[in-house]
Scaffold this active site. Structure first.
Site, mmCIF file in Angstrom:
data_model
loop_
_atom_site.group_PDB
_atom_site.id
_atom_site.type_symbol
_atom_site.label_atom_id
_atom_site.label_comp_id
_atom_site.label_asym_id
_atom_site.label_seq_id
_atom_site.Cartn_x
_atom_site.Cartn_y
_atom_site.Cartn_z
ATOM 1 N N HIS A 169 -2.686 -3.035 -6.329
ATOM 2 C CA HIS A 169 -3.128 -2.679 -4.984
ATOM 3 C C HIS A 169 -4.628 -2.911 -4.834
ATOM 4 O O HIS A 169 -5.446 -2.150 -5.339
ATOM 5 C CB HIS A 169 -2.768 -1.214 -4.712
ATOM 6 C CG HIS A 169 -3.050 -0.771 -3.324
ATOM 7 N ND1 HIS A 169 -3.468 0.490 -3.003
ATOM 8 C CD2 HIS A 169 -2.957 -1.438 -2.149
ATOM 9 C CE1 HIS A 169 -3.632 0.583 -1.691
ATOM 10 N NE2 HIS A 169 -3.327 -0.571 -1.161
ATOM 11 N N GLU A 192 -5.707 -0.691 -7.911
ATOM 12 C CA GLU A 192 -4.770 0.265 -8.518
ATOM 13 C C GLU A 192 -3.648 -0.541 -9.162
ATOM 14 O O GLU A 192 -3.088 -1.445 -8.540
ATOM 15 C CB GLU A 192 -4.194 1.204 -7.444
ATOM 16 C CG GLU A 192 -5.218 2.174 -6.883
ATOM 17 C CD GLU A 192 -4.674 3.063 -5.754
ATOM 18 O OE1 GLU A 192 -5.113 4.205 -5.652
ATOM 19 O OE2 GLU A 192 -3.827 2.596 -4.952
ATOM 20 N N SER A 223 0.819 -1.216 0.000
ATOM 21 C CA SER A 223 0.000 0.000 0.000
ATOM 22 C C SER A 223 0.846 1.255 0.000
ATOM 23 O O SER A 223 0.336 2.335 -0.261
ATOM 24 C CB SER A 223 -0.954 0.063 1.196
ATOM 25 O OG SER A 223 -0.810 -0.966 2.076
ATOM 26 N N ASN A 280 -4.689 6.320 -1.224
ATOM 27 C CA ASN A 280 -4.093 6.627 0.077
ATOM 28 C C ASN A 280 -3.410 7.992 0.115
ATOM 29 O O ASN A 280 -3.026 8.464 1.172
ATOM 30 C CB ASN A 280 -3.116 5.526 0.511
ATOM 31 C CG ASN A 280 -3.874 4.314 1.008
ATOM 32 O OD1 ASN A 280 -4.979 4.427 1.531
ATOM 33 N ND2 ASN A 280 -3.297 3.134 0.830
HETATM 34 P P1 NAI Z 1 -1.292 -9.712 7.226
HETATM 35 O O1 NAI Z 1 -0.406 -9.468 8.370
HETATM 36 O O2 NAI Z 1 -2.729 -10.021 7.466
HETATM 37 O O3 NAI Z 1 -0.704 -10.904 6.341
HETATM 38 C C1 NAI Z 1 0.654 -11.041 5.985
HETATM 39 C C2 NAI Z 1 0.955 -12.510 5.850
HETATM 40 O O4 NAI Z 1 2.234 -12.676 5.232
HETATM 41 C C3 NAI Z 1 1.016 -13.259 7.176
HETATM 42 O O5 NAI Z 1 0.125 -14.334 7.095
HETATM 43 C C4 NAI Z 1 2.467 -13.749 7.277
HETATM 44 O O6 NAI Z 1 2.551 -15.041 7.851
HETATM 45 C C5 NAI Z 1 2.872 -13.800 5.829
HETATM 46 N N1 NAI Z 1 4.302 -13.644 5.581
HETATM 47 C C6 NAI Z 1 5.159 -12.740 6.122
HETATM 48 N N2 NAI Z 1 6.379 -12.886 5.585
HETATM 49 C C7 NAI Z 1 6.301 -13.905 4.675
HETATM 50 C C8 NAI Z 1 7.227 -14.505 3.783
HETATM 51 N N3 NAI Z 1 8.494 -14.097 3.714
HETATM 52 N N4 NAI Z 1 6.791 -15.507 3.002
HETATM 53 C C9 NAI Z 1 5.511 -15.919 3.068
HETATM 54 N N5 NAI Z 1 4.585 -15.382 3.884
HETATM 55 C C10 NAI Z 1 4.978 -14.383 4.678
HETATM 56 O O7 NAI Z 1 -1.139 -8.444 6.263
HETATM 57 P P2 NAI Z 1 -2.182 -7.816 5.209
HETATM 58 O O8 NAI Z 1 -3.017 -6.804 5.886
HETATM 59 O O9 NAI Z 1 -2.809 -8.905 4.443
HETATM 60 O O10 NAI Z 1 -1.171 -6.989 4.271
HETATM 61 C C11 NAI Z 1 -0.344 -7.606 3.322
HETATM 62 C C12 NAI Z 1 0.146 -6.584 2.323
HETATM 63 O O11 NAI Z 1 -0.963 -5.950 1.704
HETATM 64 C C13 NAI Z 1 0.987 -5.454 2.919
HETATM 65 O O12 NAI Z 1 1.961 -5.082 1.984
HETATM 66 C C14 NAI Z 1 -0.038 -4.352 3.125
HETATM 67 O O13 NAI Z 1 0.529 -3.074 3.148
HETATM 68 C C15 NAI Z 1 -0.914 -4.546 1.910
HETATM 69 N N6 NAI Z 1 -2.300 -4.047 2.009
HETATM 70 C C16 NAI Z 1 -3.029 -4.162 3.154
HETATM 71 C C17 NAI Z 1 -4.338 -3.669 3.216
HETATM 72 C C18 NAI Z 1 -5.168 -3.813 4.446
HETATM 73 O O14 NAI Z 1 -6.208 -3.136 4.550
HETATM 74 N N7 NAI Z 1 -4.818 -4.658 5.397
HETATM 75 C C19 NAI Z 1 -4.957 -3.024 2.041
HETATM 76 C C20 NAI Z 1 -4.135 -3.056 0.853
HETATM 77 C C21 NAI Z 1 -2.846 -3.507 0.873
#
Ligand code: NAI
Length: 384
Positions: A137, A149, A116, A187
């Site tokens: 995104h 996006e 993001s 954002n």
């Molecule tokens: P989250 O914390 O829910 O999920 C991240 C997952 O990645 C976890 O399950 C973790 O175990 C896994 N992980 C971490 N390192 C890893 C690796 N090296 N290999 C494999 N798995 C790994 O995070 P979320 O919220 O899903 O965010 C993920 C991405 O999406 C981030 O870059 C965030 O900025 C972006 N994002 C988040 C939004 C939101 O509203 N939460 C909206 C749009 C984008």
């Protein structure tokens, strides 16, 4: 084409569902087995609900789930045509992971990041062939929010942009292409929704409940800023603001709020901690808004012209087309109207005068009107 998703948290799980519902074989890889189990169980629950509601048949629900392979091994991406990364928001880790993925995936496989706030150019730079990297995104929850996006880095090839956009359009999403700049469109443009609401509170003009009442009842927004920040989490929302602020070389327009910082420090994170700007305990009694229409209108106008100014400036700096900027805010964050359309309706001169008077009153760069807005008023133009 087989779609790979790396990271099975909130976003990864949602993206997996979207791809599987659109007929793809999907490989979901997460390092954590529990997360994989949770993701699988969550999808089963969602599918059961969709079957109950009659939106999918039982056979389709089973077929969708059977298309997904859950794995802890990135080598299972070896036959993918695209891998979408949705892991922790950390540039160092994302870079390493991209370099590792490149060794595994077939030649020509697109490597996309759901980041993001990080620069796509810097993620792409970790690849031997950076022309295959791109930002995609999604918005939370990914299966429900239409917007995606699409962010080409300076290194991304046209072929990568075209094929990625076609794929995601084919999933029924609304895609907008935007420049690789902090916050992309949504954002960036949305910052004043939070920041100006916090500023109004800090000046003692109105309390949280009144500002939320004004923005929903008079402004027509689905959620007020404080309810929304409590929903997102004050810690998360604060960090996004701080990141965008730093990434714009500390442009005062994006200055974070101490009120939000203190709420975050106090553990008043919002719904998830039971208390944020409002209290979420079962027996909680939250303050009622002061339903003063004139005050409400002033609040809405002040936040709205700040939002419009961001949208105009995003257009001025070619972050996206005018259509993309309006679509992004209605399809990504449910704004009742596109901000440029709204500006036309309010009258650009009205918007400029309001900004100009705040700029003069406060003497802060935060309120400086976009040069494009001045130019359009001078030339008597409208956006649409
Ligand atoms: P989250 O914390 O829910 O999920 C991240 C997952 O990645 C976890 O399950 C973790 O175990 C896994 N992980 C971490 N390192 C890893 C690796 N090296 N290999 C494999 N798995 C790994 O995070 P979320 O919220 O899903 O965010 C993920 C991405 O999406 C981030 O870059 C965030 O900025 C972006 N994002 C988040 C939004 C939101 O509203 N939460 C909206 C749009 C984008």
């Amino acid at each position: 084409m087989i779609v790979g998703v790396l990271g099975g948290g909130t976003m990864g799980s949602g993206i997996v569902q979207v791809a599987a519902q659109n007929g793809h074989q999907v490989v979901l890889v997460d390092l954590n087995e529990q997360i994989l189990n949770k993701s699988k169980a969550k999808l089963a629950k969602i599918m059961a609900r969709l079957v109950e509601k009659g939106s999918v048949t039982e056979e389709d629900a089973a077929r969708i789930q059977s298309r997904i392979t859950y794995s802890q091994d990135v080598h299972d991406f070896r036959e993918c045509g695209i891998v979408i990364e949705a892991i922790i928001e950390d540039l160092g880790i994302k870079g390493k992971v991209f370099a590792q993925l490149e060794q595994i995936v077939p030649k020509g496989c697109v490597l996309a990041s759901n980041t993001s706030s990080l620069s796509i150019a810097s993620i792409a730079a970790s690849l031997r062939d950076p022309s295959l990297a791109i930002g995609v995104h999604f918005f939370n929850p990914a299966p429900l929010m239409p917007l995606v996006e699409i962010i080409p880095a300076v290194q991304t090839s046209n072929a990568t942009v075209t094929s990625t956009k076609a794929l995601i359009d084919g999933w029924g999403k609304v895609t907008v292409t935007c420049k690789d700049t902090p916050g992309f469109i949504v954002n960036r443009v949305a910052r004043p929704f939070y920041g100006e609401a916090l500023r109004i509170y800090e000046e003692g003009i109105a309390d949280f409940a009144t500002i939320d009442w004004a923005m929903t009842s008079i402004g027509g927004f689905r959620m007020g800023p404080f309810t929304l920040m409590d929903y997102i989490g004050n810690d998360v929302n604060y960090v996004v603001t701080e990141t965008v602020f730093a990434a714009f070389y500390y442009d005062p327009r994006y200055k974070p709020s101490l009120t939000q910082k203190r709420h975050s420090e106090a553990g008043y994170l919002g719904r998830k901690s039971g208390r944020g700007y409002f209290c979420y305990a079962e027996d909680a009694v939250n303050p009622s808004p002061v339903e003063d229409v004139q005050l409400g209108q002033e609040i809405v106008e002040r936040i709205l012209v700040m939002l419009i100014n961001e949208a105009v400036d995003a257009l001025f700096l070619n972050i996206g087309s005018k259509e993309s900027i309006d679509l992004a805010m209605t399809k990504g964050v449910n704004y009742p109207k596109g901000l440029l359309t709204w500006a036309d309706e309010l009258g650009l001169e009205f918007v400029l005068n309001k900004l100009q008077s705040m700029f003069e009153e406060y003497g802060e760069d935060r309120y400086r009107p976009s040069p494009l807005l001045r130019r359009m008023v001078r030339d008597g133009k409208t956006f649409f």
